[in-house]
Design an enzyme around this catalytic site. Sequence first.
Site, PDB file in Angstrom:
ATOM      1  N   PRO A 133      10.325  18.555 -33.463  1.00 59.48           N
ATOM      2  CA  PRO A 133      10.699  17.340 -32.822  1.00 59.48           C
ATOM      3  C   PRO A 133      11.234  16.344 -33.622  1.00 59.48           C
ATOM      4  O   PRO A 133      11.493  15.220 -33.064  1.00 59.48           O
ATOM      5  CB  PRO A 133       9.039  16.711 -32.453  1.00 59.48           C
ATOM      6  CG  PRO A 133       8.458  17.324 -33.771  1.00 59.48           C
ATOM      7  CD  PRO A 133       9.004  18.457 -34.151  1.00 59.48           C
ATOM      8  N   GLU A 134      12.208  16.563 -34.749  1.00 58.36           N
ATOM      9  CA  GLU A 134      12.697  15.505 -35.515  1.00 58.36           C
ATOM     10  C   GLU A 134      13.659  14.713 -34.725  1.00 58.36           C
ATOM     11  O   GLU A 134      14.003  13.592 -35.121  1.00 58.36           O
ATOM     12  CB  GLU A 134      13.325  16.155 -36.719  1.00 58.36           C
ATOM     13  CG  GLU A 134      12.480  16.662 -37.947  1.00 58.36           C
ATOM     14  CD  GLU A 134      11.542  18.168 -37.475  1.00 58.36           C
ATOM     15  OE1 GLU A 134      11.512  18.714 -38.562  1.00 58.36           O
ATOM     16  OE2 GLU A 134      11.905  18.667 -36.612  1.00 58.36           O
ATOM     17  N   VAL A 135      14.399  15.479 -33.987  1.00 62.79           N
ATOM     18  CA  VAL A 135      15.527  14.743 -33.152  1.00 62.79           C
ATOM     19  C   VAL A 135      15.182  13.410 -32.537  1.00 62.79           C
ATOM     20  O   VAL A 135      15.968  12.645 -32.302  1.00 62.79           O
ATOM     21  CB  VAL A 135      16.201  15.616 -32.256  1.00 62.79           C
ATOM     22  CG1 VAL A 135      15.239  15.908 -30.881  1.00 62.79           C
ATOM     23  CG2 VAL A 135      17.551  15.215 -31.767  1.00 62.79           C
TER      24      VAL A 135
END
Length: 218
Positions: A133-135
């Site tokens: 989920p980093e984006v």
Amino acid sequence: MADTVLTTRDGCVMTLAINRPERRNALNEDVAASLIAGLDEAEADRAIRAVVLTGAGEAFCAGGDMKPAADGAPFTLDAADPRHYVVALLKRMDSCRLPLIARVNGHALAGGFGLVCACDLAIAREDALLGVPEVRVGLFPMMILPYLMRVVSGRALMQLCLTGEPITATEAARREIVNAAVPAAELDSALAEWLDKITSKSPSGVRLGKQALAKMRD
């Protein structure tokens, strides 16, 4: 203070369980150092034939601890020292000559998903979520990307990285990102069957084979 990693032995199998359930077993520097120490201990013991990586409680690993001012937070870096504890852990997993099996007992996100991909095999409870989920916070999973690229096809990898949306372990199994997805109640029995098959094989052959593969890969 409780140990950040719990180490247990059952015959020829060592299990390393990240023990930060209150933080969904998020990684920090202590966890990484303890996992590395556990792998060192396992390899030094000729009686150990396989290592299981899992998490305490209902989560596998939520990735780096992003709590403000968290001890060992993944973005607290020394500009004069390019080394990073996550990279050190992944490299140590890569060089391990024992089979590493991820027991994905809950969600494996961000760096936690990287740990799953760095293991040789992975068996997950079918409702566990896996993803990067980093984006969503303006980042890209660069440190774990080489390990994701080994097990996730190009299109699926871009979908995960660009959308930040996780997939279930059932879908991950269909895409061969994990080896199997089973109901939660069957996770340990399925794992035991795998371990019986793996640990009955020549330990020398496995160690030499993994060592050779690590030098050939990438």
